[in-house]
Design an enzyme around this catalytic site. Structure first.
Site, mmCIF file in Angstrom:
data_model
loop_
_atom_site.group_PDB
_atom_site.id
_atom_site.type_symbol
_atom_site.label_atom_id
_atom_site.label_comp_id
_atom_site.label_asym_id
_atom_site.label_seq_id
_atom_site.Cartn_x
_atom_site.Cartn_y
_atom_site.Cartn_z
ATOM 1 C CG ASP A 210 -20.968 -16.250 33.890
ATOM 2 O OD1 ASP A 210 -21.092 -15.280 33.122
ATOM 3 O OD2 ASP A 210 -21.717 -17.250 33.869
ATOM 4 C CD GLU A 269 -22.345 -11.515 33.931
ATOM 5 O OE1 GLU A 269 -22.881 -11.328 32.827
ATOM 6 O OE2 GLU A 269 -22.309 -12.628 34.480
#
Length: 545
Positions: A210, A269
């Protein structure tokens, strides 16, 4: 539990894998409390195996106050009681492997929850202490330090700084309850190396990272110089994202991953201002994959998609990595709605699915896209929980509309998602037509289209793609047709236009995005074929005579 050394090795399995994102809260509820959990995922593994995916990616299930749907982690080595416990996570990993599925889990290294023991200790410690150095604390500016240290803005709206009782400020690029870690601190780096090993020892096949672009901040924390900074994410250099120092972290992480058997992977990401900057994350000694957000942002047009595909394939080839293709995820409006909603949006989404799955590389599916689910745009204000809603002053409704629990069966909510009458987000009554049960036996359903496409995709070969000229296909000088051929003879044609297009038959029709009753009938002996508006077709390059 430790991983057996004799784990079956499939070299580079991730290069052409189809990975299904499970947003745990909304996939399936196993304990009847109205919230999805790990037990619910276990109960539906057979569905995922039958669908034909290679791996699942689980969103965070760690201990968390759930301010940001679990992306505010209070303990990275425990499972939140909302989702189960550590033993349940281990059973899920074992059961997934028994179904032939690999498992990727989220890791959230840019920030912790404000409920994390480290941050609680930081608030109780003095400025300049070792406890505060794990995070990014700074003195304020202006008279008495009443102004933030710089002009950085939160992705969720408002300033990226919050002042504490002793007058210092701490950085949070997201919610105030998600303080950013200081990755210049060696203790932080050692902690996350240990967290990686903790889950690798339990059998995970990899990590989705993330905010992979966010851990390192520019020296001196300089001002950006303008407002509404988030609008430029992925297109402009920002001092708090995509700094070169992140690559040193990933080189260390790659060594850890490579020390385990079975091709464990890491997926970034990462938002970067160019495809070339994104490719830096994929160098041979760094990460395996990165999400292709430039592709996601492409508007519906043949020209736009060809440009995005060409750019993606070119840049990943330079570093020897596979491309990744994704149309939706838990942070994006569902692509049925992005592409126009209603019948038109679904028609385009089905065509985009065949385009996506025909491309060389790895594909990511977001739960429910195989059902053709649209965004839920009319959730009542009082049920919204995304922090964007509050942080934006109740102007940005956030991401809850793509996170509504899945419909499995039945004619009314909760559609077999849960035994509870009420789910954590309400499901629209119109979803009775989208349930798995309603689509399972319908050969023209979106679920059937995905299952067939995923089965056929396993026969695709190679990484090469050769574009076919619409003029040579007999379509004339049109900018609405996209056509390419893959090694092994697959031809994919996509008509992006609002009208039919007639082309010279490129081979034998294998699969079409439009239902048989709604498209042109296929005559294998015909020299030409008419492609319906906003449709995609797969062909074999050698036609039966």
């Amino acid at each position: 539990m430790s991983v057996a050394d004799d784990r079956t090795v499939s070299v580079d399995w991730w290069r052409d894998a189809v990975i299904y994102q499970v947003y745990v809260r909304s996939f399936a509820d196993g304990n009847g409390d109205g919230v999805g959990d790990l037990a619910g995922v276990r109960q539906r593994l057979g569905y995922l195996a039958d669908l034909g995916v290679d791996a699942i990616w689980l969103t965070p299930f760690y201990t968390s106050p759930m301010v940001d749907g679990g992306y505010d982690v209070a303990d990275y080595r425990t499972v939140d009681p909302l989702f189960g416990d550590l033993a349940e996570s281990e059973r899920l990993l074992e059961d997934a492997r028994a179904h032939g599925l690999r498992t990727i889990v989220d890791i959230v290294p840019n920030h912790t929850s404000s409920a994390h023991s480290w941050f609680i200790a930081a608030l109780g410690a003095a400025p300049g202490s070792a406890e505060r150095d794990r995070y990014i604390f700074r003195d304020g500016t202006g008279q008495g330090g009443e102004d933030p240290p710089n002009d950085w803005e939160s992705v969720f709206g408002g300033p990226a700084w919050t002042r504490v009782a002793d007058g210092q400020w701490y950085l949070h690029l997201f919610d105030p309850e998600q303080p950013d870690l200081n990755w210049e601190n060696s203790e932080v780096r050692a902690e996350f190396a240990d967290i990686l090993r903790f889950w690798l020892d339990r059998g995970v096949d990899g990590f989705r990272i993330d905010v992979a672009h966010g851990m390192i901040k520019a020296a001196g924390l300089p001002d950006v110089g303008y407002a509404e900074q988030i609008e430029l994410l992925g297109s402009t250099e920002l001092p708090y994202f995509d700094q070169d120092g992140v690559h040193e972290i990933y080189r260390e992480w790659r060594k850890i991953l490579d020390s385990y058997p079975g091709e464990r992977i890491a997926v970034a990401e990462a938002w970067a201002p160019s495809a070339q900057r994104l490719a830096n994350y994929l160098r041979p000694d760094e990460l395996h994959q990165a999400f292709n957000f430039h592709y996601v942002d492409t508007e519906w047009s043949a020209t736009g998609f060809r440009k995005a595909i060409d750019e993606s394939l070119r840049t990943v080839a330079e570093v020897g990595a596979p491309a990744t293709w994704v149309l939706s995820n838990h942070d994006l409006q569902r692509h049925v709605t992005r592409y126009g909603d209603g019948a038109r949006g679904l028609r385009r989404a089905r065509a985009a699915a065949l385009l996506n799955l025909a491309l060389p590389g790895s594909a990511y599916l977001y739960q429910g896209e195989e059902l053709g689910l649209p965004e839920v745009t009319d959730l009542p204000d009082e049920v919204l929980v995304d922090p964007k809603w509050v942080r934006s002053g109740y102007t940005d409704r956030g991401r809850d509309g793509c996170r509504v629990p899945l419909p499995w069966a039945g004619t009314s909510a909760p559609f077999d998602f849960s035994q509870a009458a009420d789910t954590w987000l309400p499901q629209p009554a119109s979803w009775a037509d989208y349930t798995v049960a309603a689509q399972r036996e319908d050969p023209d359903s979106t679920l059937a289209l995905y299952r067939t496409a995923l089965s056929l995709r396993r026969g695709f070969a190679g990484t090469e793609l050769r574009w076919l000229d619409p003029v040579r296909l007999g379509a004339g000088d049109t900018d609405e047709l996209l056509a390419f051929e893959r090694e092994g003879g697959l031809v994919c044609t996509v008509n992006f236009g609002p009208s039919t297009v007639e082309i010279t038959r490129p081979g034998t029709l294998v699969l079409a995005s439009y239902p048989a009753a709604g498209g042109e009938s296929d005559d294998p002996g015909a020299q030409t074929v008419t492609l319906p508006a906003e449709s995609a077709v797969w062909w074999t390059a050698t036609r039966d005579e």
